[in-house]
Motif scaffolding. Structure first.
Motif, mmCIF file in Angstrom:
data_model
loop_
_atom_site.group_PDB
_atom_site.id
_atom_site.type_symbol
_atom_site.label_atom_id
_atom_site.label_comp_id
_atom_site.label_asym_id
_atom_site.label_seq_id
_atom_site.Cartn_x
_atom_site.Cartn_y
_atom_site.Cartn_z
ATOM 1 N N VAL A 166 -0.034 2.711 -8.556
ATOM 2 C CA VAL A 166 -0.121 1.236 -8.804
ATOM 3 C C VAL A 166 0.815 0.605 -9.722
ATOM 4 C CG1 VAL A 166 -2.004 -0.064 -8.158
ATOM 5 C CG2 VAL A 166 -2.526 2.203 -9.549
ATOM 6 N N LEU A 181 -8.191 -0.628 -9.245
ATOM 7 C CA LEU A 181 -8.145 -1.817 -8.475
ATOM 8 C C LEU A 181 -9.576 -2.449 -8.236
ATOM 9 C CD1 LEU A 181 -5.320 -2.245 -7.392
ATOM 10 C CD2 LEU A 181 -5.893 -1.715 -5.160
ATOM 11 N N LEU A 187 0.863 -1.310 0.085
ATOM 12 C CA LEU A 187 -0.119 0.013 -0.132
ATOM 13 C C LEU A 187 0.890 1.347 0.055
ATOM 14 C CD1 LEU A 187 -2.771 1.056 -0.187
ATOM 15 C CD2 LEU A 187 -2.892 0.861 2.518
ATOM 16 N N LEU A 247 -6.598 -3.760 -1.727
ATOM 17 C CA LEU A 247 -7.759 -3.103 -1.763
ATOM 18 C C LEU A 247 -8.408 -3.105 -0.329
ATOM 19 C CD1 LEU A 247 -9.731 -1.606 -3.150
ATOM 20 C CD2 LEU A 247 -10.591 -3.821 -4.193
ATOM 21 N N GLN A 268 -6.007 7.546 -3.173
ATOM 22 C CA GLN A 268 -4.987 6.588 -3.853
ATOM 23 C C GLN A 268 -5.172 6.464 -5.384
ATOM 24 O OE1 GLN A 268 -6.123 5.724 -0.750
ATOM 25 N NE2 GLN A 268 -3.959 5.335 -0.044
ATOM 26 N N THR A 299 -11.390 8.607 -0.134
ATOM 27 C CA THR A 299 -10.454 7.534 0.169
ATOM 28 C C THR A 299 -10.040 6.901 -1.486
ATOM 29 O OG1 THR A 299 -11.468 6.727 2.064
ATOM 30 C CG2 THR A 299 -10.226 5.105 0.823
ATOM 31 N N LEU A 300 -11.080 6.775 -2.076
ATOM 32 C CA LEU A 300 -10.875 6.253 -3.627
ATOM 33 C C LEU A 300 -9.958 7.292 -4.492
ATOM 34 C CD1 LEU A 300 -14.002 4.455 -4.316
ATOM 35 C CD2 LEU A 300 -11.900 3.686 -3.336
ATOM 36 N N LEU A 317 -6.883 -1.143 2.190
ATOM 37 C CA LEU A 317 -7.213 0.262 2.040
ATOM 38 C C LEU A 317 -8.551 0.471 2.485
ATOM 39 C CD1 LEU A 317 -6.100 2.657 0.192
ATOM 40 C CD2 LEU A 317 -8.134 1.795 -1.576
ATOM 41 N N MET A 318 -9.588 -0.337 2.395
ATOM 42 C CA MET A 318 -10.860 -0.005 2.916
ATOM 43 C C MET A 318 -10.906 -0.068 4.518
ATOM 44 S SD MET A 318 -12.828 0.675 0.333
ATOM 45 C CE MET A 318 -14.553 0.792 1.277
ATOM 46 N N ASN A 335 0.955 4.130 -2.747
ATOM 47 C CA ASN A 335 0.504 5.774 -2.314
ATOM 48 C C ASN A 335 1.573 6.594 -2.885
ATOM 49 O OD1 ASN A 335 -1.805 5.189 -0.954
ATOM 50 N ND2 ASN A 335 -0.791 4.966 0.641
ATOM 51 N N ALA A 364 -6.974 3.300 -6.773
ATOM 52 C CA ALA A 364 -7.705 2.291 -6.072
ATOM 53 C C ALA A 364 -8.747 2.091 -6.983
ATOM 54 C CB ALA A 364 -8.340 3.332 -4.954
#
Lengths: 237, 237
Positions: free
Chosen positions: A43, A118, A35, A77, A112, A108-109, A80-81, A39, A115
């Motif tokens: 990715v 992903l 992660l 993923l 990143q 949040t989405l 992340l959540m 960040n 995300a």
DNA sequence: ACCTGAACACCGTTCAAGT
DNA sequence: ACCTGAACACCGTTCAAGT
């Protein structure tokens, strides 16, 4: 918060997250590093070999804790959540609660860079994502909203949120300076206004208005509007 | 339809698309083959080397017609939009016209397994995508809808459409059998209902209703609802 | 102008081997 | 049980060379 869906636990041993990552690898340590890479570098730079190098370990050591790259991405993923924990706030009014939840989901989405990629490439939000849906439906049920209405409203909220991320995400990725809302608006506007005017008369004319539609409060306003429709009982045919 | 945005022309020479692809390569021939690969095998299998092999040519020959892989992906996305030509229909009523346009957009993006991934990774719909926006704004302007309202409505329609693709696309990718709406509904429902009921009481209860929210007519209904808001003048604060 | 071949610096993953 | 090394079948891309 609450019982974890994966059996994994955060490493809490004597040496926790010391620089240089001592002690044996754990699935969570691998995911956390992955992660970090997403960040800090995006990715597309997340690679089993690079990840191994950053952990100071042979590429193959990672396969002890992760089945393959797809499993790694699923795990990231989910992590992340888990870290975002978008329902962990205490808005009391149910409408405020819904809005805050989806505003957090969007942030949040967007934060990143990859995300959404992903989500789009994997086929779900993962167990933690299911937890969010569960919480939203529970809140709606608690308010006495009928099942069909609750499902409909959740689906609309989620759809609009993912769409917003799809619209804005790729733009933000271009340049970190675009995190500033004013700069972002100026750039989006300029992008449209600088198009060939003969070919795109409407686009060049609508630059300012199109840029305004990308504002955060435009998103918040629409989310609130969608959420409000949950009050109406049977109306859509 | 209409003047092309890229200088590229469809090959119309004496030998057009003969099997074995004779004659010299062209950018369009390369892009067309690339799109074939995406349709038949998925984006992740689109590789410069594989593309070259299918064209019966050395990997490096492709670099004559494409700057690099990113440029190839941009080109494919543009070709996709060009072939779909989502505004090429003749609904007369402006509301019907808007709905049909975005229904086609959705179908187009869902049909190609990786179209959304392409959009999310590149940063725009490409020139052809701009053409669609242009056409939508023109139609709204022609109806006398003020600029701010037109931009707002377009943005909402587009956002919702992309969101819908993000929600449904990954599911469709899992299994071609899911193209059938009934089978799809059954499977989505089963996915939710088979979750551990203790952990996800709401999700297991809402299976049928959540599955219904994925139906095509639910999308069409919401698109129409959004489009209709364009009639209202200044109301959102 | 258009294509090829060899090479470079990478990938994910398998397999046999070490401790 | 956990990790390593060597190897395989791939990537995108550069460069010098062919016609």
């Amino acid at each position: 918060m609450g019982p974890q869906l994966t059996g994994a636990k955060r490493a809490l041993g004597p040496r926790d997250r010391a620089p240089g990552e001592p002690g044996p690898l754990s699935r969570d340590a691998v995911l956390a590093r992955a992660l970090d890479i997403i960040n800090l570098q995006g990715v597309e730079r997340l690679t089993l070999r690079r990840l191994a190098a950053e952990l100071g370990v042979s590429p193959m050591a990672i396969y002890r804790h992760v089945a393959n790259k797809a499993d790694l991405l699923d795990g990231v993923l989910d992590l992340l959540m888990r870290e975002a924990d978008v329902t962990a706030h205490d808005e009391e009014d149910w409408l405020d609660w819904l809005c805050e939840t989806f505003l957090r989901m969007r942030v949040t989405l967007l934060a990143q860079s990859g995300a959404l990629a992903l989500i789009v490439s994997r086929a779900s939000l993962g167990p933690q994502g299911l937890g969010v849906i569960e919480a939203v439906l529970a809140r709606l049920a608690q308010r006495g909203i009928p099942r069909f209405e609750a499902a409909r409203v959740f689906h609309h909220l989620m759809t609009y949120t993912l769409g917003s991320v799809a619209m804005l995400g790729p733009i933000l990725q271009q340049d970190p300076a675009l995190a500033d809302p004013d700069e972002r608006a100026r750039r989006i506007r300029a992008n449209f206004e600088l198009l060939p005017g003969r070919q795109f008369p409407q686009l060049t004319r609508h630059g300012a208005e199109l840029a305004a539609a990308f504002r955060d409060d435009a998103f918040a306003g629409e989310i609130r509007r969608i959420a409000k429709t949950a009050r109406i009982g049977e109306e859509n045919r």
